[in-house]
Design an enzyme around this catalytic site. Structure first.
Site, PDB file in Angstrom:
ATOM      1  N   ARG A  30       0.814  -1.225   0.000  1.00 51.79           N
ATOM      2  CA  ARG A  30       0.000   0.000   0.000  1.00 51.79           C
ATOM      3  C   ARG A  30       0.841   1.266   0.000  1.00 51.79           C
ATOM      4  O   ARG A  30       0.475   2.268   0.625  1.00 51.79           O
ATOM      5  CB  ARG A  30      -0.951   0.035   1.201  1.00 51.79           C
ATOM      6  N   ARG A  34      -3.486   6.651   0.775  1.00 49.49           N
ATOM      7  CA  ARG A  34      -4.025   7.862   1.401  1.00 49.49           C
ATOM      8  C   ARG A  34      -3.096   8.589   2.346  1.00 49.49           C
ATOM      9  O   ARG A  34      -3.377   9.726   2.722  1.00 49.49           O
ATOM     10  CB  ARG A  34      -5.328   7.504   2.139  1.00 49.49           C
ATOM     11  N   ARG A  43      -7.712  11.815  -5.337  1.00 46.97           N
ATOM     12  CA  ARG A  43      -8.947  11.120  -4.967  1.00 46.97           C
ATOM     13  C   ARG A  43     -10.136  12.057  -4.754  1.00 46.97           C
ATOM     14  O   ARG A  43     -11.276  11.596  -4.679  1.00 46.97           O
ATOM     15  CB  ARG A  43      -8.717  10.252  -3.725  1.00 46.97           C
ATOM     16  N   ASP A  79      -6.730  -2.842  -7.394  1.00 42.04           N
ATOM     17  CA  ASP A  79      -7.299  -3.504  -6.217  1.00 42.04           C
ATOM     18  C   ASP A  79      -7.515  -4.965  -6.570  1.00 42.04           C
ATOM     19  O   ASP A  79      -7.722  -5.302  -7.739  1.00 42.04           O
ATOM     20  CB  ASP A  79      -8.636  -2.861  -5.814  1.00 42.04           C
ATOM     21  N   TYR A 154     -14.549 -12.509   0.017  1.00 41.02           N
ATOM     22  CA  TYR A 154     -15.348 -11.307  -0.301  1.00 41.02           C
ATOM     23  C   TYR A 154     -16.590 -11.670  -1.109  1.00 41.02           C
ATOM     24  O   TYR A 154     -17.670 -11.132  -0.895  1.00 41.02           O
ATOM     25  CB  TYR A 154     -14.509 -10.295  -1.081  1.00 41.02           C
TER      26      TYR A 154
HETATM   27  O1  CP3 Z   1      -4.681   2.042   0.228  1.00 45.46           O
HETATM   28  C1  CP3 Z   1      -5.240   3.087  -0.123  1.00 45.46           C
HETATM   29  O2  CP3 Z   1      -5.386   4.039   0.658  1.00 45.46           O
HETATM   30  C2  CP3 Z   1      -5.661   3.251  -1.553  1.00 45.46           C
HETATM   31  C3  CP3 Z   1      -7.033   3.084  -1.887  1.00 45.46           C
HETATM   32  C4  CP3 Z   1      -7.728   1.759  -1.796  1.00 45.46           C
HETATM   33  C5  CP3 Z   1      -7.296   0.496  -2.335  1.00 45.46           C
HETATM   34  N1  CP3 Z   1      -8.290  -0.412  -2.141  1.00 45.46           N
HETATM   35  C6  CP3 Z   1      -6.054   0.295  -3.082  1.00 45.46           C
HETATM   36  C7  CP3 Z   1      -5.387  -1.013  -3.063  1.00 45.46           C
HETATM   37  C8  CP3 Z   1      -8.985   1.550  -1.250  1.00 45.46           C
HETATM   38  C9  CP3 Z   1      -9.840   2.585  -0.567  1.00 45.46           C
HETATM   39  C10 CP3 Z   1      -9.326   0.179  -1.483  1.00 45.46           C
HETATM   40  C11 CP3 Z   1     -10.609  -0.496  -1.137  1.00 45.46           C
HETATM   41  C12 CP3 Z   1     -10.377  -1.777  -0.455  1.00 45.46           C
HETATM   42  N2  CP3 Z   1     -10.107  -2.953  -1.104  1.00 45.46           N
HETATM   43  C13 CP3 Z   1     -10.313  -1.994   0.911  1.00 45.46           C
HETATM   44  C14 CP3 Z   1     -10.615  -0.985   1.989  1.00 45.46           C
HETATM   45  C15 CP3 Z   1      -9.500  -0.048   2.206  1.00 45.46           C
HETATM   46  C16 CP3 Z   1      -9.879   1.046   3.146  1.00 45.46           C
HETATM   47  O3  CP3 Z   1      -9.349   1.027   4.265  1.00 45.46           O
HETATM   48  O4  CP3 Z   1     -10.675   1.932   2.791  1.00 45.46           O
HETATM   49  C17 CP3 Z   1      -9.978  -3.345   1.117  1.00 45.46           C
HETATM   50  C18 CP3 Z   1      -9.758  -4.036   2.423  1.00 45.46           C
HETATM   51  C19 CP3 Z   1      -9.868  -3.933  -0.187  1.00 45.46           C
HETATM   52  C20 CP3 Z   1      -9.519  -5.343  -0.510  1.00 45.46           C
HETATM   53  C21 CP3 Z   1      -8.073  -5.477  -0.771  1.00 45.46           C
HETATM   54  N3  CP3 Z   1      -7.368  -4.759  -1.730  1.00 45.46           N
HETATM   55  C22 CP3 Z   1      -7.159  -6.359  -0.119  1.00 45.46           C
HETATM   56  C23 CP3 Z   1      -7.506  -7.332   0.985  1.00 45.46           C
HETATM   57  C24 CP3 Z   1      -5.907  -6.142  -0.725  1.00 45.46           C
HETATM   58  C25 CP3 Z   1      -4.630  -6.870  -0.447  1.00 45.46           C
HETATM   59  C26 CP3 Z   1      -3.747  -6.110   0.453  1.00 45.46           C
HETATM   60  C27 CP3 Z   1      -4.187  -5.979   1.870  1.00 45.46           C
HETATM   61  O5  CP3 Z   1      -4.306  -4.835   2.321  1.00 45.46           O
HETATM   62  O6  CP3 Z   1      -4.409  -7.003   2.539  1.00 45.46           O
HETATM   63  C28 CP3 Z   1      -6.053  -5.120  -1.717  1.00 45.46           C
HETATM   64  C29 CP3 Z   1      -4.983  -4.636  -2.584  1.00 45.46           C
HETATM   65  C30 CP3 Z   1      -4.906  -3.188  -2.851  1.00 45.46           C
HETATM   66  N4  CP3 Z   1      -5.874  -2.247  -2.685  1.00 45.46           N
HETATM   67  C31 CP3 Z   1      -3.761  -2.542  -3.397  1.00 45.46           C
HETATM   68  C32 CP3 Z   1      -4.060  -1.194  -3.520  1.00 45.46           C
HETATM   69  C33 CP3 Z   1      -3.182  -0.084  -4.058  1.00 45.46           C
HETATM   70  C34 CP3 Z   1      -2.519  -3.256  -3.897  1.00 45.46           C
HETATM   71  C35 CP3 Z   1      -1.408  -3.572  -3.272  1.00 45.46           C
HETATM   72  C36 CP3 Z   1      -0.513  -2.588  -2.588  1.00 45.46           C
HETATM   73  O7  CP3 Z   1      -0.397  -1.413  -2.956  1.00 45.46           O
HETATM   74  O8  CP3 Z   1       0.135  -3.087  -1.665  1.00 45.46           O
END
Ligand code: CP3
Length: 359
Positions: A30, A34, A43, A79, A154
């Site tokens: 990540r 943010r 955003r 994502d 999910y």
């Molecule tokens: O991280 C951020 O602030 C960017 C924005 C964002 C991402 N996904 C980017 C992302 C947001 C708001 C999401 C939505 C989302 N998707 C969430 C909620 C996040 C929140 O707190 O609002 C969740 C839990 C997901 C599902 C998800 N996406 C999982 C479980 C993973 C694997 C990594 C982990 O955190 O366990 C992702 C991957 C993901 N989402 C990446 C990015 C940029 C990719 C990997 C990375 O940058 O490491």
């Protein structure tokens, strides 16, 4: 090297292969997110999915942490749910909640309706972003996909879950349906990762974030064969594959056995203990507690050095957090961590060589 023709910093890829490195490589899960005011400003105009669908913007966001933090790898901004849409299930991404399915997957018909997709046709913008980045980045690009258990959770729960009640119930009550679902997900994600590698990703990470909710024997019986097949499918492409989940201390040996090149470790398991579990045929990645970034710099530095000391006890180590950067993290703390990791002199010289020796 896959990126462009010019010299790319390749210490991340060398560490994935357990080759000697001039410095310990570091990147953060990540790392585009943010915590960065510039990202928050983008955003205000674009949703997360808007950014993913706009290759130029997506490439810019992917690159921001490389320029601001000095990390040794970039990870595609996307994502794990993006390809789930391509398989025919609608969802939304809700801020501070996570993915929410329009209609959760519950029945035989729901599984039967899920379809394979051609990444070039269904998600051309992802591959275009990768092609663009592969030509321009000064560091390797990591592609990624969700792991089969995490995606299934999910889809079945309909959103984030505490206990994965419906998911585990399907696994135990309807093994036939569960296996049909795992089969479809693992094949689709293999193909998606293959397309990312062909477009120019130098490594890929499988985020099976929630797989640590399973017992060892349940993982072995209901998930491991599919992870193993993904890893076997990807092996001939010759790029490192990182497999990661949280709460996976008891599963680490299984991940190495399944064929991961790099095993991601969360902060609960000390890296020397992780090494005992995985053996010497894989690299390790991790595992600073993301909450340490909220400590004063001197306390943070001690945490970073403890992780570094344990990680560099054996060759094949990549510094990272044990899970993603939290949104309220101070950017300056991440910059400090990168600086300290790069300044670190491992005790074990087998894990490190001077630049001259590597030239
Ligand atoms: O991280 C951020 O602030 C960017 C924005 C964002 C991402 N996904 C980017 C992302 C947001 C708001 C999401 C939505 C989302 N998707 C969430 C909620 C996040 C929140 O707190 O609002 C969740 C839990 C997901 C599902 C998800 N996406 C999982 C479980 C993973 C694997 C990594 C982990 O955190 O366990 C992702 C991957 C993901 N989402 C990446 C990015 C940029 C990719 C990997 C990375 O940058 O490491």
């Amino acid at each position: 090297m896959r990126n462009g023709d010019f010299a790319v910093n390749n210490r991340f890829l060398r560490a994935c292969r357990r080759e000697p490195v001039d410095r310990v490589p570091v990147w953060f899960m990540r790392q585009a997110g943010r915590y960065d005011p510039e990202y928050r400003q983008i955003r205000e105009t674009y949703t997360l999915l808007d950014i993913c669908r706009e290759p130029e913007l997506c490439a810019r966001v992917t690159r921001m942490p490389v320029d601001k933090l000095g990390v040794d790898a970039a990870i595609l901004f996307s994502d794990i749910m993006v390809p789930v849409g391509a398989m025919g299930m609608s969802f939304s991404l809700q801020e501070n909640v996570g993915p929410v399915m329009e209609r959760p997957l519950r029945t035989d018909e729901d599984v039967a309706r899920l379809h394979a997709f051609d990444p070039e046709e269904a998600l051309p913008y992802v591959l275009e972003t990768i092609r663009h980045l592969a030509k321009a980045l000064p560091v390797p690009l990591i592609g990624f996909a969700g792991g089969p258990f995490t995606l299934a959770s999910y889809m079945i729960e309909g959103g984030p879950s505490r206990d994965y009640l419906r998911t585990k119930t399907m696994m135990l009550a309807r093994p036939d349906l569960w296996h049909a679902l795992m089969d479809k997900l693992s094949q689709a994600m293999s193909r998606y990762l293959r397309a990312q590698i062909q477009a120019g990703a130098s490594a890929v990470q499988i985020f099976d974030s929630w797989v640590g909710s399973l017992s060892v024997h349940t993982f072995r019986a209901h998930v491991k064969p599919y992870v193993q097949r993904m890893l076997t499918d990807l092996a001939p492409l010759g790029v490192p594959v990182i497999y990661f989940g949280v709460h996976t201390g008891e599963l680490l040996a299984e991940f190495a056995e399944a064929g991961a090149t790099v095993v991601g470790v969360d902060w609960r398991t000390p890296l020397d203990r992780a090494r005992q579990r995985v053996g010497t045929s894989v690299a390790l990645q991790g595992n600073l507690d993301p909450v340490s970034l909220f400590a004063p710099p001197d306390a943070l530095r001690r945490e970073v050095e403890t992780v570094l000391r344990l990680g560099t006890e054996s060759p094949g180590y990549i510094f990272n957090l044990g899970h993603g950067v939290k949104p309220t993290t101070d950017l300056a703390q991440l910059q400090r961590v990168v600086e300290w990791v790069h300044a670190f002199e491992p005790q074990n010289q087998a894990a490190r060589r001077t630049k001259e020796e590597l030239a």
